[in-house]
Design a protein around this motif. Structure first.
Motif, PDB file in Angstrom:
ATOM      1  N   ALA A  47     123.207  26.989  29.584  1.00 23.40           N
ATOM      2  CA  ALA A  47     122.276  27.929  30.211  1.00 23.40           C
ATOM      3  C   ALA A  47     120.907  27.289  30.400  1.00 23.40           C
ATOM      4  CB  ALA A  47     122.171  29.193  29.368  1.00 23.40           C
ATOM      5  N   THR A  48     120.481  26.487  29.430  1.00 28.21           N
ATOM      6  CA  THR A  48     119.186  25.822  29.535  1.00 28.21           C
ATOM      7  C   THR A  48     119.210  24.780  30.649  1.00 28.21           C
ATOM      8  OG1 THR A  48     118.815  26.170  27.168  1.00 28.21           O
ATOM      9  CG2 THR A  48     117.453  24.519  28.252  1.00 28.21           C
ATOM     10  N   LEU A  49     120.287  24.020  30.747  1.00 24.21           N
ATOM     11  CA  LEU A  49     120.421  23.058  31.844  1.00 24.21           C
ATOM     12  C   LEU A  49     120.348  23.771  33.192  1.00 24.21           C
ATOM     13  CD1 LEU A  49     122.903  20.084  32.065  1.00 24.21           C
ATOM     14  CD2 LEU A  49     122.498  21.545  34.035  1.00 24.21           C
ATOM     15  N   LEU A  52     116.769  24.684  34.130  1.00 22.31           N
ATOM     16  CA  LEU A  52     115.765  23.634  34.310  1.00 22.31           C
ATOM     17  C   LEU A  52     116.172  22.529  35.274  1.00 22.31           C
ATOM     18  CD1 LEU A  52     114.552  23.213  30.610  1.00 22.31           C
ATOM     19  CD2 LEU A  52     113.486  24.531  32.442  1.00 22.31           C
ATOM     20  N   ALA A  53     117.442  22.445  35.643  1.00 24.67           N
ATOM     21  CA  ALA A  53     117.894  21.345  36.494  1.00 24.67           C
ATOM     22  C   ALA A  53     117.291  21.455  37.892  1.00 24.67           C
ATOM     23  CB  ALA A  53     119.414  21.342  36.590  1.00 24.67           C
ATOM     24  N   GLY A 185     112.143  19.821  30.123  1.00 24.03           N
ATOM     25  CA  GLY A 185     111.706  20.968  29.351  1.00 24.03           C
ATOM     26  C   GLY A 185     112.546  21.143  28.117  1.00 24.03           C
ATOM     27  N   SER A 186     112.166  22.093  27.303  1.00 24.07           N
ATOM     28  CA  SER A 186     112.884  22.414  26.078  1.00 24.07           C
ATOM     29  C   SER A 186     112.969  23.925  25.947  1.00 24.07           C
ATOM     30  CB  SER A 186     112.176  21.847  24.851  1.00 24.07           C
ATOM     31  OG  SER A 186     112.084  20.441  24.901  1.00 24.07           O
ATOM     32  N   LYS A 187     114.061  24.393  25.346  1.00 20.64           N
ATOM     33  CA  LYS A 187     114.208  25.817  25.072  1.00 20.64           C
ATOM     34  C   LYS A 187     115.131  25.982  23.883  1.00 20.64           C
ATOM     35  CE  LYS A 187     115.582  30.213  27.179  1.00 20.64           C
ATOM     36  NZ  LYS A 187     116.085  30.884  28.412  1.00 20.64           N
ATOM     37  N   ALA A 188     114.684  26.746  22.910  1.00 20.36           N
ATOM     38  CA  ALA A 188     115.480  27.014  21.709  1.00 20.36           C
ATOM     39  C   ALA A 188     116.017  25.737  21.081  1.00 20.36           C
ATOM     40  CB  ALA A 188     116.626  27.964  22.049  1.00 20.36           C
TER      41      ALA A 188
END
Length: 204
Positions: A47-49, A52-53, A185-188
């Motif tokens: 989900a993070t990819l 941010l992709a 970026g970064s998330k969790a």
């Protein structure tokens, strides 16, 4: 987490289910099963990819989802880039079967599901990967290095990995190999890295 997800032939009892995933605003149903990675939901790393992709270049034609699992990233790639061919690369036979069926449901004729020894003959324009970190650091690096070496001169790889499972170490490893790397970026606790071929410059 099912520790057999990276096995080529998982022996866990089959328990197929339907999982809903929201991809770019559309709610889609995917079939999953026991013995594959994250069978109950879209995992946070993927989900993070997705969030941010960056988009592929408009000329991109050869796309790869390395470690495709049951196919959410492969389907997302196909839907975002309708003129490209997506190669879904997965070692787990059960996951490959699911990925093929899910791709045919949501992106018919657009995704080729193959094992890790196959894939496109042409250079890769865009590679996404939520890689199988549980296979071990050395094997993981060999796997990623072999596929990153197949990037086109202007190609891009987007990788996601948890900081706690070695995301920052992977960043350093890739730079030591000569790849330009940018943290998107970064998330969790997940790092999303944009990786270019060794002979390129980010933004070129």
């Amino acid at each position: 987490m099912n520790q057999q997800y990276f096995s080529s032939k998982p022996d866990s009892r089959r328990r197929p289910r339907e999982v809903e995933v929201v991809l770019d605003g559309d709610r889609l149903s995917f079939t999953t099963d026991a013995g594959v990675f994250s069978p109950g939901r879209l995992d946070l790393g993927s989900a993070t990819l997705l969030a941010l992709a960056p988009p592929a270049d408009a000329e991109a034609r050869v796309l790869v989802d390395l470690g495709a699992g049951w196919g959410p990233l492969s389907v997302a790639l196909a839907r975002r880039h309708p003129t490209a061919t997506v190669w879904a690369v997965e070692t787990n036979d059960r996951a490959r079967e699911l990925c093929s069926a899910n791709a045919q449901r949501h992106a018919p004729g657009r995704v080729r599901t193959v094992g890790p020894d196959n894939g496109p003959d042409e250079p890769i324009d865009l590679l996404w990967s939520n890689p199988p970190v549980r296979i071990g650091k050395d094997e993981l690096y060999r796997l990623l290095d072999s596929w990153l070496d197949r990037l086109a001169p202007n190609g891009l790889a987007v990788l996601v990995m948890s900081k706690n499972l070695g995301g920052d170490s992977l960043h350093r490893h890739l730079e030591e190999r000569g790849h330009p790397v940018e943290r998107l970026g970064s998330k969790a606790g997940y790092r999303v890295l944009a990786v270019r071929p060794t002979n390129s410059i980010i933004g070129a």
